[in-house]
Design an enzyme around this catalytic site. Structure first.
Site, PDB file in Angstrom:
ATOM      1  N   CYS A 170       0.816  -1.227   0.000  1.00 20.61           N
ATOM      2  CA  CYS A 170       0.000   0.000   0.000  1.00 20.61           C
ATOM      3  C   CYS A 170       0.844   1.270   0.000  1.00 20.61           C
ATOM      4  O   CYS A 170       0.635   2.169  -0.820  1.00 20.61           O
ATOM      5  CB  CYS A 170      -0.981  -0.014   1.167  1.00 20.61           C
ATOM      6  SG  CYS A 170      -0.216   0.066   2.802  1.00 20.61           S
TER       7      CYS A 170
ATOM      8  N   HIS B  64      -2.375   1.404   6.833  1.00 19.74           N
ATOM      9  CA  HIS B  64      -2.808   1.280   5.434  1.00 19.74           C
ATOM     10  C   HIS B  64      -3.095   2.669   4.883  1.00 19.74           C
ATOM     11  O   HIS B  64      -3.553   3.554   5.610  1.00 19.74           O
ATOM     12  CB  HIS B  64      -4.060   0.409   5.342  1.00 19.74           C
ATOM     13  CG  HIS B  64      -4.402   0.006   3.951  1.00 19.74           C
ATOM     14  ND1 HIS B  64      -3.675  -0.910   3.232  1.00 19.74           N
ATOM     15  CD2 HIS B  64      -5.404   0.412   3.114  1.00 19.74           C
ATOM     16  CE1 HIS B  64      -4.204  -1.073   2.026  1.00 19.74           C
ATOM     17  NE2 HIS B  64      -5.256  -0.276   1.937  1.00 19.74           N
TER      18      HIS B  64
ATOM     19  N   HIS C  65      -5.564   1.603  -3.907  1.00 16.45           N
ATOM     20  CA  HIS C  65      -4.681   1.130  -2.844  1.00 16.45           C
ATOM     21  C   HIS C  65      -4.257  -0.298  -3.164  1.00 16.45           C
ATOM     22  O   HIS C  65      -4.780  -0.920  -4.099  1.00 16.45           O
ATOM     23  CB  HIS C  65      -5.401   1.163  -1.491  1.00 16.45           C
ATOM     24  CG  HIS C  65      -6.629   0.305  -1.451  1.00 16.45           C
ATOM     25  ND1 HIS C  65      -6.782  -0.752  -0.576  1.00 16.45           N
ATOM     26  CD2 HIS C  65      -7.779   0.316  -2.186  1.00 16.45           C
ATOM     27  CE1 HIS C  65      -7.950  -1.332  -0.771  1.00 16.45           C
ATOM     28  NE2 HIS C  65      -8.582  -0.700  -1.745  1.00 16.45           N
TER      29      HIS C  65
END
Length: 204
Positions: free
Chosen positions: A107, A160, A176
């Site tokens: 990510c 994340h 992502h």
């Protein structure tokens, strides 16, 4: 006597109307869902032009038509457009921890690589990225902004990050690198991301 008869007729008509009523099921709009993230009421604005868009369901892989009153906000600069296009060029690449190429991507690697393509240096980890730029209200996000999430159970530690690719009235899409499906585009209003969301930041 006439009054009593009239009252009986009115009572009968009222009871019939209620027996024919149907149950109405309502669902929350995406703008209401996003509004709940900041515990603020959804904004009410002027009527928007109705358009039909086709999006790809990331879970089923099928295209779905989405008829909504939406206003597409144009990307504010060529620089941001280039960053988004670079990120999109990795769509479908498998997830790989520490990866920054089409052989595998994680990510923060996706975001790092996309910004690096325009000579903008960011930290390599999502938690470090979350200290850069300016904090912004989730309802004010636009293309090029970063969204940060905490995906571990019972933790609000950021692990994340995603890049906003489309920002409309009550609808935010971001790209992502998912551990299960690789580089993909998701909606912030999806249940999983809604509950994992921590903050949004603007780098440019």
């Amino acid at each position: 006597m006439n009054k009593i008869v009239l009252l009986l007729i009115l009572a009968t008509l009222m009871s019939c109307g209620s027996s024919k009523s149907k149950r109405v099921v309502t669902t929350k709009s995406e703008s209401e869902v996003i509004s709940q993230i900041t515990n603020k009421p959804a904004r009410r604005g002027p009527a928007r032009k109705t358009t039909t868009t086709t999006s790809r369901n990331t879970e089923t892989g099928h295209n779905t038509e989405d008829n909504q009153n939406i206003e597409v906000i144009p990307i504010s600069s060529p620089l941001i457009a280039n960053i988004i296009n670079t990120a999109k060029s990795y769509e479908g690449v498998r997830y790989k921890y520490g990866g920054t190429t089409k052989k595998g991507m994680d990510c923060s690697g996706l975001i790092f690589t996309a910004f690096q393509s325009e000579d903008i240096s960011l930290p390599r980890s999502s938690s470090a990225m979350a200290t850069h730029g300016d904090w912004i209200d989730v309802k004010e996000v636009k293309e090029g902004d970063l969204l940060f999430f905490a995906t571990k159970r019972n933790s609000r530690t950021i692990n994340h990050v995603g890049l906003v690719t489309s920002s409309r009235l009550g609808r935010v899409e971001f790209i992502h690198a998912s551990t299960s499906k690789g580089v993909m585009t998701s909606l912030l209003s999806e249940r999983y991301w809604y509950f994992a969301f921590v903050q949004a930041r603007r780098i440019l």
